[in-house]
Motif scaffolding. Structure first.
Motif, PDB file in Angstrom:
ATOM      1  N   VAL A  69      41.759  64.784  45.443  1.00 17.00           N
ATOM      2  CA  VAL A  69      42.531  65.643  44.365  1.00 17.00           C
ATOM      3  C   VAL A  69      43.004  64.720  43.274  1.00 17.00           C
ATOM      4  O   VAL A  69      42.944  64.882  41.989  1.00 17.00           O
ATOM      5  CB  VAL A  69      43.615  66.554  44.814  1.00 17.00           C
ATOM      6  CG1 VAL A  69      44.318  67.197  43.699  1.00 17.00           C
ATOM      7  CG2 VAL A  69      42.910  67.470  45.755  1.00 17.00           C
ATOM      8  N   ILE A  70      43.759  63.857  43.671  1.00  8.96           N
ATOM      9  CA  ILE A  70      44.698  62.849  42.596  1.00  8.96           C
ATOM     10  C   ILE A  70      43.511  62.185  41.903  1.00  8.96           C
ATOM     11  O   ILE A  70      43.476  61.915  40.618  1.00  8.96           O
ATOM     12  CB  ILE A  70      45.400  61.800  43.276  1.00  8.96           C
ATOM     13  CG1 ILE A  70      46.746  62.481  43.815  1.00  8.96           C
ATOM     14  CG2 ILE A  70      45.760  60.574  42.405  1.00  8.96           C
ATOM     15  CD1 ILE A  70      47.475  61.705  44.859  1.00  8.96           C
ATOM     16  N   ALA A  71      42.275  61.510  42.497  1.00 12.68           N
ATOM     17  CA  ALA A  71      41.224  60.953  41.848  1.00 12.68           C
ATOM     18  C   ALA A  71      40.628  61.608  40.918  1.00 12.68           C
ATOM     19  O   ALA A  71      40.235  61.311  40.020  1.00 12.68           O
ATOM     20  CB  ALA A  71      40.336  60.157  43.169  1.00 12.68           C
ATOM     21  N   ALA A  72      40.360  62.698  41.234  1.00 11.09           N
ATOM     22  CA  ALA A  72      39.498  63.860  40.408  1.00 11.09           C
ATOM     23  C   ALA A  72      40.462  64.136  39.097  1.00 11.09           C
ATOM     24  O   ALA A  72      39.908  64.270  37.951  1.00 11.09           O
ATOM     25  CB  ALA A  72      39.463  65.462  41.161  1.00 11.09           C
ATOM     26  N   ILE A  73      41.757  64.221  39.414  1.00 13.07           N
ATOM     27  CA  ILE A  73      42.654  64.521  38.186  1.00 13.07           C
ATOM     28  C   ILE A  73      42.653  63.497  37.335  1.00 13.07           C
ATOM     29  O   ILE A  73      42.551  63.446  36.017  1.00 13.07           O
ATOM     30  CB  ILE A  73      43.994  64.707  38.610  1.00 13.07           C
ATOM     31  CG1 ILE A  73      44.287  66.306  39.258  1.00 13.07           C
ATOM     32  CG2 ILE A  73      45.160  64.793  37.508  1.00 13.07           C
ATOM     33  CD1 ILE A  73      45.462  66.413  40.028  1.00 13.07           C
ATOM     34  N   GLU A  78      40.905  60.806  32.137  1.00 11.93           N
ATOM     35  CA  GLU A  78      40.279  59.798  31.568  1.00 11.93           C
ATOM     36  C   GLU A  78      38.924  60.319  30.670  1.00 11.93           C
ATOM     37  O   GLU A  78      38.809  59.979  29.391  1.00 11.93           O
ATOM     38  CB  GLU A  78      39.857  58.618  32.616  1.00 11.93           C
ATOM     39  CG  GLU A  78      39.131  57.575  31.808  1.00 11.93           C
ATOM     40  CD  GLU A  78      40.417  56.743  31.064  1.00 11.93           C
ATOM     41  OE1 GLU A  78      39.979  55.830  30.364  1.00 11.93           O
ATOM     42  OE2 GLU A  78      41.380  56.959  31.274  1.00 11.93           O
ATOM     43  N   ALA A  79      38.256  61.326  31.209  1.00 10.43           N
ATOM     44  CA  ALA A  79      37.110  61.678  30.391  1.00 10.43           C
ATOM     45  C   ALA A  79      37.429  62.587  29.203  1.00 10.43           C
ATOM     46  O   ALA A  79      36.917  62.482  28.275  1.00 10.43           O
ATOM     47  CB  ALA A  79      36.315  62.535  31.233  1.00 10.43           C
ATOM     48  N   VAL A  80      38.715  63.074  29.373  1.00  8.01           N
ATOM     49  CA  VAL A  80      39.152  64.086  28.021  1.00  8.01           C
ATOM     50  C   VAL A  80      39.996  63.102  27.158  1.00  8.01           C
ATOM     51  O   VAL A  80      39.628  63.444  25.927  1.00  8.01           O
ATOM     52  CB  VAL A  80      40.239  65.014  28.773  1.00  8.01           C
ATOM     53  CG1 VAL A  80      41.072  65.722  27.579  1.00  8.01           C
ATOM     54  CG2 VAL A  80      39.694  66.202  29.473  1.00  8.01           C
ATOM     55  N   ARG A  81      40.360  62.074  27.546  1.00  2.00           N
ATOM     56  CA  ARG A  81      41.127  61.175  26.563  1.00  2.00           C
ATOM     57  C   ARG A  81      40.023  60.239  25.808  1.00  2.00           C
ATOM     58  O   ARG A  81      40.205  60.204  24.547  1.00  2.00           O
ATOM     59  CB  ARG A  81      42.048  60.115  27.363  1.00  2.00           C
ATOM     60  CG  ARG A  81      42.909  59.249  26.458  1.00  2.00           C
ATOM     61  CD  ARG A  81      43.878  58.469  26.950  1.00  2.00           C
ATOM     62  NE  ARG A  81      44.029  58.686  28.564  1.00  2.00           N
ATOM     63  CZ  ARG A  81      44.274  57.772  29.299  1.00  2.00           C
ATOM     64  NH1 ARG A  81      44.148  56.627  29.040  1.00  2.00           N
ATOM     65  NH2 ARG A  81      44.508  58.360  30.587  1.00  2.00           N
ATOM     66  N   ASP A  82      38.902  59.771  26.529  1.00  2.00           N
ATOM     67  CA  ASP A  82      38.158  58.905  25.685  1.00  2.00           C
ATOM     68  C   ASP A  82      36.715  59.426  26.362  1.00  2.00           C
ATOM     69  O   ASP A  82      35.957  59.002  26.916  1.00  2.00           O
ATOM     70  CB  ASP A  82      38.170  57.423  26.255  1.00  2.00           C
ATOM     71  CG  ASP A  82      37.501  56.600  25.515  1.00  2.00           C
ATOM     72  OD1 ASP A  82      36.683  56.999  24.316  1.00  2.00           O
ATOM     73  OD2 ASP A  82      37.318  55.520  25.863  1.00  2.00           O
TER      74      ASP A  82
END
Length: 128
Positions: A69-73, A78-82
């Motif tokens: 769950v932490i890895a998915a978050i 990261e995908a949203v940021r860049d």
């Protein structure tokens, strides 16, 4: 005669020489101190592979689920940021390109001035 003298000298070093029953008491004391650990190891030897794995699963499955769950978050943040991030450049990419030996030697020895633009031009310069 020499052997008898050696045996006599070695008897002086033996703790049981002046203290009869020393080795029996010594063994009994060691066994008494080790009784708990020996009992624990006997109990562990009786456990089967299935019991050990089921014991591990009680703690490992929730921890693995939390890590996923932490890895998915982290990946989604990261995908949203860049969103425009490309594939990162690695050393193998640089070495696999068709670059002349002089240019590669200059880059490796550090004689050229470093800048991100020069590096990308160096890497992408020989691509079709």
């Amino acid at each position: 005669m020499k052997n008898e003298r050696r045996v006599a000298l070695l008897r002086v070093l033996d703790p049981a020489h002046e203290n009869p029953g020393y080795w029996e008491r010594f063994r009994a004391e060691i066994m008494e101190r080790a009784a708990f650990e020996l009992a624990r190891r006997r109990e562990l030897a009786r456990e089967s592979v299935e019991l050990v794995l089921s014991g591990w699963s009680r703690s490992l499955i929730p921890v693995a689920l939390a890590a996923a769950v932490i890895a998915a978050i982290l990946v989604s943040s990261e995908a949203v940021r860049d969103p425009g991030a490309g594939v990162p450049l690695v050393l193998e990419d640089v070495l696999a390109t068709d670059i002349s030996d002089e240019v590669l030697e200059t880059a490796i020895t550090g004689e050229a001035h470093a800048s991100p633009v020069a590096f990308m031009a160096f890497v992408e310069g020989n691509r079709p």
